[in-house]
Each structure stands twice: as structure tokens, then as C-alpha cells.
Design an enzyme around this catalytic site. Structure first.
Site, mmCIF file in Angstrom:
data_model
loop_
_atom_site.group_PDB
_atom_site.id
_atom_site.type_symbol
_atom_site.label_atom_id
_atom_site.label_comp_id
_atom_site.label_asym_id
_atom_site.label_seq_id
_atom_site.Cartn_x
_atom_site.Cartn_y
_atom_site.Cartn_z
ATOM 1 N N ARG A 1 110.919 18.348 148.618
ATOM 2 C CA ARG A 1 110.780 17.766 147.305
ATOM 3 C C ARG A 1 111.506 16.438 147.168
ATOM 4 O O ARG A 1 111.284 15.690 146.252
ATOM 5 C CB ARG A 1 111.339 18.771 146.267
ATOM 6 C CG ARG A 1 110.416 19.976 146.089
ATOM 7 C CD ARG A 1 111.142 21.232 145.722
ATOM 8 N NE ARG A 1 111.861 21.699 146.903
ATOM 9 C CZ ARG A 1 112.573 22.811 146.929
ATOM 10 N NH1 ARG A 1 112.695 23.546 145.859
ATOM 11 N NH2 ARG A 1 113.207 23.189 148.006
ATOM 12 N N ASP B 1 118.326 12.519 158.468
ATOM 13 C CA ASP B 1 119.683 13.030 158.689
ATOM 14 C C ASP B 1 119.798 13.480 160.155
ATOM 15 O O ASP B 1 119.983 12.645 161.036
ATOM 16 C CB ASP B 1 119.912 14.172 157.691
ATOM 17 C CG ASP B 1 121.322 14.711 157.690
ATOM 18 O OD1 ASP B 1 122.259 13.944 157.910
ATOM 19 O OD2 ASP B 1 121.502 15.926 157.454
ATOM 20 N N GLY C 1 117.361 14.429 161.887
ATOM 21 C CA GLY C 1 116.122 13.974 162.514
ATOM 22 C C GLY C 1 115.132 15.098 162.765
ATOM 23 O O GLY C 1 114.006 14.866 163.188
ATOM 24 N N THR D 1 113.535 17.141 160.623
ATOM 25 C CA THR D 1 112.380 17.194 159.723
ATOM 26 C C THR D 1 111.316 16.178 160.122
ATOM 27 O O THR D 1 110.128 16.511 160.231
ATOM 28 C CB THR D 1 112.819 16.947 158.257
ATOM 29 O OG1 THR D 1 113.835 17.894 157.923
ATOM 30 C CG2 THR D 1 111.660 17.082 157.295
ATOM 31 N N LEU D 2 111.742 14.949 160.351
ATOM 32 C CA LEU D 2 110.774 13.895 160.670
ATOM 33 C C LEU D 2 110.123 14.127 162.033
ATOM 34 O O LEU D 2 108.925 13.898 162.207
ATOM 35 C CB LEU D 2 111.456 12.529 160.620
ATOM 36 C CG LEU D 2 110.564 11.380 160.173
ATOM 37 C CD1 LEU D 2 109.963 11.639 158.796
ATOM 38 C CD2 LEU D 2 111.346 10.082 160.144
ATOM 39 N N LYS E 1 120.937 8.257 157.818
ATOM 40 C CA LYS E 1 122.334 8.535 158.212
ATOM 41 C C LYS E 1 122.371 8.653 159.726
ATOM 42 O O LYS E 1 122.387 9.765 160.263
ATOM 43 C CB LYS E 1 122.794 9.865 157.597
ATOM 44 C CG LYS E 1 123.087 9.832 156.124
ATOM 45 C CD LYS E 1 123.937 11.022 155.683
ATOM 46 C CE LYS E 1 123.111 12.196 155.266
ATOM 47 N NZ LYS E 1 123.874 13.219 154.487
ATOM 48 N N ASP F 1 118.759 16.132 146.237
ATOM 49 C CA ASP F 1 119.405 17.196 145.467
ATOM 50 C C ASP F 1 120.614 17.802 146.161
ATOM 51 O O ASP F 1 120.823 17.652 147.359
ATOM 52 C CB ASP F 1 118.417 18.343 145.267
ATOM 53 C CG ASP F 1 118.200 19.133 146.569
ATOM 54 O OD1 ASP F 1 117.897 18.492 147.597
ATOM 55 O OD2 ASP F 1 118.370 20.363 146.561
HETATM 56 P P1 IMP Z 1 117.014 16.362 158.724
HETATM 57 O O1 IMP Z 1 115.910 17.286 159.156
HETATM 58 O O2 IMP Z 1 118.367 16.898 159.097
HETATM 59 O O3 IMP Z 1 116.819 14.926 159.136
HETATM 60 O O4 IMP Z 1 117.088 16.475 157.178
HETATM 61 C C1 IMP Z 1 116.283 15.848 156.347
HETATM 62 C C2 IMP Z 1 116.323 16.551 155.023
HETATM 63 O O5 IMP Z 1 117.616 17.055 154.714
HETATM 64 C C3 IMP Z 1 116.022 15.555 153.951
HETATM 65 O O6 IMP Z 1 114.645 15.492 153.720
HETATM 66 C C4 IMP Z 1 116.803 16.087 152.788
HETATM 67 O O7 IMP Z 1 116.016 17.000 152.067
HETATM 68 C C5 IMP Z 1 117.962 16.837 153.374
HETATM 69 N N1 IMP Z 1 119.212 16.015 153.321
HETATM 70 C C6 IMP Z 1 119.862 15.463 154.361
HETATM 71 N N2 IMP Z 1 120.948 14.780 153.968
HETATM 72 C C7 IMP Z 1 120.977 14.890 152.621
HETATM 73 C C8 IMP Z 1 121.860 14.376 151.600
HETATM 74 O O8 IMP Z 1 122.840 13.660 151.837
HETATM 75 N N3 IMP Z 1 121.541 14.727 150.316
HETATM 76 C C9 IMP Z 1 120.470 15.493 149.990
HETATM 77 N N4 IMP Z 1 119.615 15.974 150.910
HETATM 78 C C10 IMP Z 1 119.869 15.687 152.210
HETATM 79 MG MG MG Z 2 113.802 16.693 151.889
#
Ligand code: IMP
Ligand code: MG
Length: 186
Positions: free
Chosen positions: A44, A107, A109, A111-112, A135, A163
Site C-alpha cells: 500500500r 530497503d 531490495g 520486494t523489488l 536506503k 506507514d
Molecule cells: P524491502 O523488500 O526490504 O526492500 O522493503 C520494501 C518495503 O518495506 C517497502 O515497500 C515498504 O513497505 C517497507 N519499508 C521499508 N522501509 C520502510 C520505512 O522506513 N518505512 C515504512 N516502510 C518501510
Molecule cells: Mg510497501
């Protein structure tokens, strides 16, 4: 008392607006005149950014089919669980399409990386990526977004769609969260 201190604003509404406009200038050329162009927002967290981005792109002559998918790697806290789940599928047939994925923040990586592979597995011709925030110091999977709004240090941030346990998404700015008990908290 509010359990979280969210007064440290990292990016104001105006800074976000200006950066989104700049990003659109960077992206528009590539997005224009594609025959089968789909933009997919990862819910979201990206909802506000995505809405601003597509409206601004439209002013630059970019027309996309728009869809969303809900991916989750976080529980109610601030730490990623490590696995990404498709909570809601997108519905557009992306076979042979140029796809742009829009996320709020890059963050670890995971998810992407997952989203890219998932879209290619559904037949996307090309997959390009865009994240409002990045980040890099938190990266566990080596992935970069093709377009990034702001690079930030390792802070947990909320607002403008992002959020903490589904709170603070509505804030028009992006702020750091300081948890009660941490240095700087009230
Ligand atoms: P990744 O898969 O760790 O790159 O995470 C990506 C997802 O983590 C993002 O789409 C956010 O929903 C969530 N996320 C990561 N860091 C933050 C933050 O600092 N605040 C809020 N959501 C975060
Ligand atoms: Mg997200």
C-alpha cells in the site's frame, strides 16, 4: 501520549512535489509512445506517490494502463520477514508489455527483486523500476531502481503513503520515526 515521535520532517510536502516533478521529467521520455505500457503500483505504501506520479506524467503526455498489486514482506513492525507474499494479484495481462513498477521505498531490495522476477514470469517484455526513497545501506539483495526520488540514511520513515503498522500513511510529508525510549524521543 503518541507512542512515536514523528516530528523530524525529512521531506516537506513542497520538497516532495518538486522532486516528483523532476522525476517525471527524467522518466517521461522513456514512458511516452509505448504501445503496451503498464504502470503497477505496489500497495500500500506507494499509493500517494503513484497518484502524484501518474497525474504529473499525464501532463507530459504519458498514458499508461494502471494496476496495483499488494506485496507484503513486513508484519506489524519495522523488520522485514524475509519472504515476499503476493497478497493481491494485479489483473492486467502484462504479456508483451513494457511495465513500470512503482514502490515507496527500496530497503532490503527483496520486494523489488521479487516484483521484477514475478512480472517477467508473467511475460512482461521489459520491467523498469521506480522508488520514491532508497536506503542503500540496508540492502540485502543487490538491486537498484532505475529511478529514485531521494536517497536516505538508515531511518524508519513514515508519511506520504509509508506507514508504521498502517498509521501515518496520510501525512503529506515524510518524517523519521523515533520510538519511545530512543534518544530524541519525547
Ligand atoms: P524491502 O523488500 O526490504 O526492500 O522493503 C520494501 C518495503 O518495506 C517497502 O515497500 C515498504 O513497505 C517497507 N519499508 C521499508 N522501509 C520502510 C520505512 O522506513 N518505512 C515504512 N516502510 C518501510
Ligand atoms: Mg510497501
Amino acid at each position: 501520549m503518541d507512542p512515536h515521535h514523528i516530528k523530524d520532517i525529512l521531506f516537506t510536502e513542497e520538497q516532495i512535489r518538486d522532486r516528483v516533478a523532476e522525476m517525471v521529467k527524467e522518466m517521461a521520455e522513456e514512458c511516452r509512445n509505448k504501445e503496451k505500457f503498464v504502470m503497477i503500483g505496489i500497495l500500500r505504501g506507494s499509493f500517494m506517490f503513484f497518484a502524484d506520479l501518474v497525474r504529473e506524467l499525464n501532463r507530459d503526455g504519458v498514458h499508461a494502463r494502471i494496476d496495483f498489486t499488494t506485496l507484503e514482506s513486513y508484519g506489524a513492525g519495522t523488520e522485514s520477514s524475509g519472504t515476499v507474499k503476493v497478497v493481491k494479484e494485479f489483473t492486467v495481462d502484462v504479456n508483451g508489455c513494457d511495465v513500470f513498477i512503482i514502490d515507496d521505498i527500496l530497503d532490503t531490495g527483496r520486494t523489488l527483486t521479487f516484483a521484477k522476477e514475478y512480472l517477467y514470469s508473467k511475460g512482461a517484455k521489459t520491467v523498469r523500476t521506480c522508488a520514491l526513497l532508497d536506503k542503500p545501506s540496508r540492502r540485502l539483495v543487490p538491486v537498484e531502481a532505475d529511478y529514485v526520488g531521494f536517497v536516505i540514511d538508515d531511518h524508519f520513515v513514515v508519511g506520504y503513503g509509508l506507514d508504521y503498522d498502517n498509521y501515518y500513511r496520510e501525512l503529506p510529508y515524510i518524517a523519521k520515526v523515533t520510538f519511545t525510549g530512543e534518544k530524541g524521543a519525547e
